[in-house]
Motif scaffolding. Structure first.
Motif, PDB file in Angstrom:
ATOM      1  N   LEU A 178       0.843  -1.211   0.000  1.00 44.09           N
ATOM      2  CA  LEU A 178       0.000   0.000   0.000  1.00 44.09           C
ATOM      3  C   LEU A 178       0.872   1.252   0.000  1.00 44.09           C
ATOM      4  O   LEU A 178       0.564   2.231  -0.684  1.00 44.09           O
ATOM      5  CB  LEU A 178      -0.917   0.001   1.230  1.00 44.09           C
ATOM      6  N   THR A 182       1.442   4.393  -2.935  1.00 41.41           N
ATOM      7  CA  THR A 182       1.185   5.841  -2.773  1.00 41.41           C
ATOM      8  C   THR A 182       2.214   6.707  -3.502  1.00 41.41           C
ATOM      9  O   THR A 182       2.055   7.924  -3.574  1.00 41.41           O
ATOM     10  CB  THR A 182       1.187   6.249  -1.273  1.00 41.41           C
ATOM     11  N   GLY A 447      -4.190  -0.607  -3.972  1.00 38.92           N
ATOM     12  CA  GLY A 447      -3.924   0.453  -2.990  1.00 38.92           C
ATOM     13  C   GLY A 447      -4.540   1.795  -3.354  1.00 38.92           C
ATOM     14  O   GLY A 447      -5.258   2.384  -2.528  1.00 38.92           O
ATOM     15  N   MET A 450      -8.170   1.761  -2.858  1.00 35.44           N
ATOM     16  CA  MET A 450      -8.499   1.675  -1.442  1.00 35.44           C
ATOM     17  C   MET A 450      -8.376   3.051  -0.786  1.00 35.44           C
ATOM     18  O   MET A 450      -9.235   3.450   0.009  1.00 35.44           O
ATOM     19  CB  MET A 450      -7.542   0.686  -0.787  1.00 35.44           C
ATOM     20  N   GLU A 451      -7.326   3.773  -1.157  1.00 33.26           N
ATOM     21  CA  GLU A 451      -7.120   5.095  -0.565  1.00 33.26           C
ATOM     22  C   GLU A 451      -8.257   6.038  -0.955  1.00 33.26           C
ATOM     23  O   GLU A 451      -8.789   6.771  -0.113  1.00 33.26           O
ATOM     24  CB  GLU A 451      -5.768   5.679  -1.022  1.00 33.26           C
ATOM     25  N   PHE A 454     -11.291   5.142   0.978  1.00 37.58           N
ATOM     26  CA  PHE A 454     -11.141   5.544   2.387  1.00 37.58           C
ATOM     27  C   PHE A 454     -11.409   7.046   2.545  1.00 37.58           C
ATOM     28  O   PHE A 454     -12.198   7.466   3.398  1.00 37.58           O
ATOM     29  CB  PHE A 454      -9.714   5.186   2.832  1.00 37.58           C
ATOM     30  N   ARG A 455     -10.775   7.835   1.684  1.00 34.54           N
ATOM     31  CA  ARG A 455     -10.903   9.292   1.816  1.00 34.54           C
ATOM     32  C   ARG A 455     -12.299   9.772   1.432  1.00 34.54           C
ATOM     33  O   ARG A 455     -12.856  10.671   2.062  1.00 34.54           O
ATOM     34  CB  ARG A 455      -9.810   9.979   0.997  1.00 34.54           C
TER      35      ARG A 455
END
Lengths: 502, 154
Positions: A178, A182, A447, A450-451, A454-455
């Motif tokens: 992950l 980024t 990843g 997913m980010e 999440f945000r």
């Protein structure tokens, strides 16, 4: 249902063009070759051959890559039976009875049952896919960012729990993946992260380099790190006339094949390395219901037919979450997701409506691919097995050269080769220290998604983490995640309880 | 606890720490409007916690289970062979643009064959020559992939 059948026929029209048939055949042959080379499984195979598809249309490219995937799964069984060397993890169970059959001079029937079982299971799974994928895609439209985030967390935990190694180490590798994911452009704000002013890193870490490095190069290095004598090998190649199973073998196998297909299809739909779980479940089921459980481990044909069918069915049904949710639950489908994105196709609930040619073309091609594989596997097994006659000391330099060439062709960049070699060293060290590379790769691919999920979830809820437990689907995924996290503790308690004297 | 395990935990802990530190240089924002540094910061901290947990887990396992003899890593020829193999591949990458693809492919294959113990001159020269020629024809002539041409210009 009628609509799905109509779409399937359109898919057959797309898949049955001369060019696509050729790509399907090429993929199936290449996959089978990759599958029978010990160590080079579907993950490394797809990763190594992605660059070849760059000049193709998205449909043709995915047809070819899917061909490589299920071809490699077929091919993996050959080395399991002939050499007791599984081409990939899902073939480990096949080794138990398949190799014993080969030792008793029944390599032919074992290989033939593999091919027949895989074909039957693949066919049944495709029928299931045709009817299940569209309603699932409709249901997936109700998923919002919290559900996606929870589902992805659930996928990681399930994968980390069932890969066989340490749960903590797998989770650590998922987090490392992950973090690597980024690097580059922030998907929400557009800021650059961890680029250190290097132009090469602005676009993020090249996933093909990571995939080839962690699996292909690490495998080559692990093989080279052996005494020279072990790089020589010999193989038992079955004769054509020894290939076919008797009527009794077929009778014994029918039930196992059908049960294996059903188990595999169901397991393929849930997060985790579906083929591995499916083969284990099928083997245990066959052993439990057999009238002669004592034959298992000594060359029972049901012990080959069931797991091999489950393996193939799980591979096919694993495409459902990939295509309709856009979430790969296993490393090979994670690489396929990367390949789809490279070709400009973003899987998800809208894929069926936005790219019907790709979706239905690929589903139809799977059926054609299964048929091609049946034709390939039955008469040409002795030919494929003869590749194993090439000594590793010639094969390994060839694989290295092919990795370097393939990596350069992705972006015409030497930096990609350096990254690949670096990842190869990392993958080698991870093997030595028993860290699993699969969660890292899976995390790298999903990843960024997913980010964003999440945000976006936190934006929707104004920063309230309760959003993940207030929504029913999300809550279900988190409960499953929690149960899987507690699994090692359950195992420990059950183990202590069982050891206690009566 | 094995030394390898400790080193592994240490490296991962350090990686998590550096990630968290570098993330702090980015806008963190709030949970309501997360900045670009928040997600990597959370991941860095999580990684540090996981590696600490693994370290504690292994230390605890040591005290509760009998000590196993540490497996001595054979500082052997195989490891040297692997490092040479990797070094040759790195050297070929370094020279790829200067020498061009066909020559690099030939020299790399010769080096790797030699490292893996192939000594017969015919095999050592002829097979790499055939491999280099076949890959040149396949990738450059047939698939038209623009691989480095180098000073030879092929």
């Amino acid at each position: 249902m009628v609509e799905s059948i109509q779409h399937l026929f359109t898919g057959f029209g797309i898949a049955a063009t001369v060019a696509n048939l050729l790509y399907c055949l090429l993929g199936a042959v290449a996959g089978t070759l990759v599958g029978i080379l010990p160590g080079l499984g579907p993950i490394a195979g797809i990763a190594l051959l992605i660059p070849i598809t760059f000049g193709l249309s998205p449909t043709s490219a995915i047809i070819m890559l899917c061909g490589i995937y299920y071809g490699a799964m077929y091919g993996g069984s050959t080395t399991s039976i002939l050499l007791n060397v599984p081409g990939e993890t899902a073939s480990v169970i096949t080794c138990i009875d398949g190799y014993q059959m080969a030792q008793k001079g029944k390599a032919g029937p074992a290989l033939a049952i593999c091919a027949i079982g895989s074909f039957t299971a693949g066919t049944l799974a495709i029928i299931g896919m045709v009817f299940l994928a569209p309603p699932l895609a409709q249901a997936a439209l109700a998923f919002g960012p919290p559900e996606y985030f929870s589902l992805m967390v659930c996928g990681f935990i399930v994968l980390s729990n069932v890969t066989g190694g340490s749960l903590l180490k797998s989770l650590m590798m998922a987090v490392v993946g992950l973090i690597i994911g980024t690097v580059g452009l922030d998907p929400v704000t557009g800021d650059y992260r961890f680029t250190f002013d290097a132009t090469y890193l602005l676009g993020g870490i090249e996933f093909v380099a990571v995939a080839i490095g962690l699996f292909g190069i690490a495998e080559v290095l692990a093989n080279v790190d052996q005494p020279l004598e072990s790089l020589e090998q010999s193989v038992i190649v079955p004769r054509f006339r020894d290939l076919f199973p008797s009527l009794q073998d077929l009778k014994k196998s029918v039930g196992a094949i059908l049960r294996g297909s059903a188990i595999g299809f169901g397991v393929g739909l849930v997060p985790g390395p579906a083929p591995v779980i499916a083969t284990y479940t099928s083997y245990m089921t066959e052993k439990r219901i057999s009238r002669h459980p004592e034959d298992f481990g000594k060359g029972a044909i049901e012990g080959v037919a069931g797991p091999e069918s489950a393996n193939n069915a799980a591979c096919q049904s694993a495409f459902i979450p990939l295509f309709v949710l856009g979430i790969p639950f296993a490393p090979p489908t994670a690489i396929l997701l990367g390949a789809l994105m490279i070709h400009g196709v973003v899987p998800g609930p809208m894929m069926i409506s936005e790219h019907p040619d790709v979706f239905w073309g690929v589903i139809a091609s799977m059926y054609i691919g299964n048929f091609i594989l049946l034709l390939l596997n039955l008469p040409f097994v002795p030919f494929f097995a003869s590749i194993l006659r090439i000594p590793k000391k010639i094969l390994l330099p060839l694989v290295m050269l092919f990795c370097i060439t393939g990596m350069y062709t992705v972006n015409n960049s030497i930096n990609d080769i350096w990254l690949m070699l670096l990842m190869g060293v990392l993958g080698y060290v991870m093997r030595k220290w028993a860290y699993d590379a699969a969660p890292l790769l899976l995390a790298l691919v999903i990843g960024p998604k997913m980010e964003v999920a999440f945000r976006q979830s936190l934006m929707i809820s104004h920063g309230d983490f309760g959003v993940f437990i207030e929504r029913p689907f999300s809550l279900v995924f988190l409960v499953v995640t929690f149960l899987f996290l507690l699994m090692p503790a359950f195992r420990f308690i059950i183990g202590r309880f069982n050891r206690r004297p009566a | 606890m094995k030394k390898d395990e400790r080193i592994g935990c240490g490296i991962v802990f350090l990686f998590g720490g550096i990630t968290a530190l570098l993330s702090l240089r980015m806008p963190i924002g709030t949970f309501r409007m997360a900045g670009s540094g928040l997600f990597p910061l959370c991941l860095g901290i999580l990684l540090m916690l996981l590696s600490l947990l693994l370290l504690l887990n292994r230390l605890f396992a040591k005290s509760s289970s009998p000590r196993k003899p540490e497996v001595a890593t054979p500082a052997d020829i195989a490891m040297k062979q692997m490092l040479l193999f990797l070094g040759a591949s790195a050297l070929a990458t370094l020279c790829l643009n200067v020498l061009g693809y066909p020559l690099t492919a030939f020299l790399l294959t010769v080096m790797l064959f030699r490292i893996l113990g192939i000594q017969r001159p015919v095999l050592l020269m002829l097979v790499p020559l055939l491999i280099a020629a076949a890959s040149y024809l396949l990738f450059i002539q047939f698939l038209k992939i623009p691989l480095p041409r180098g000073f030879i210009g092929l």
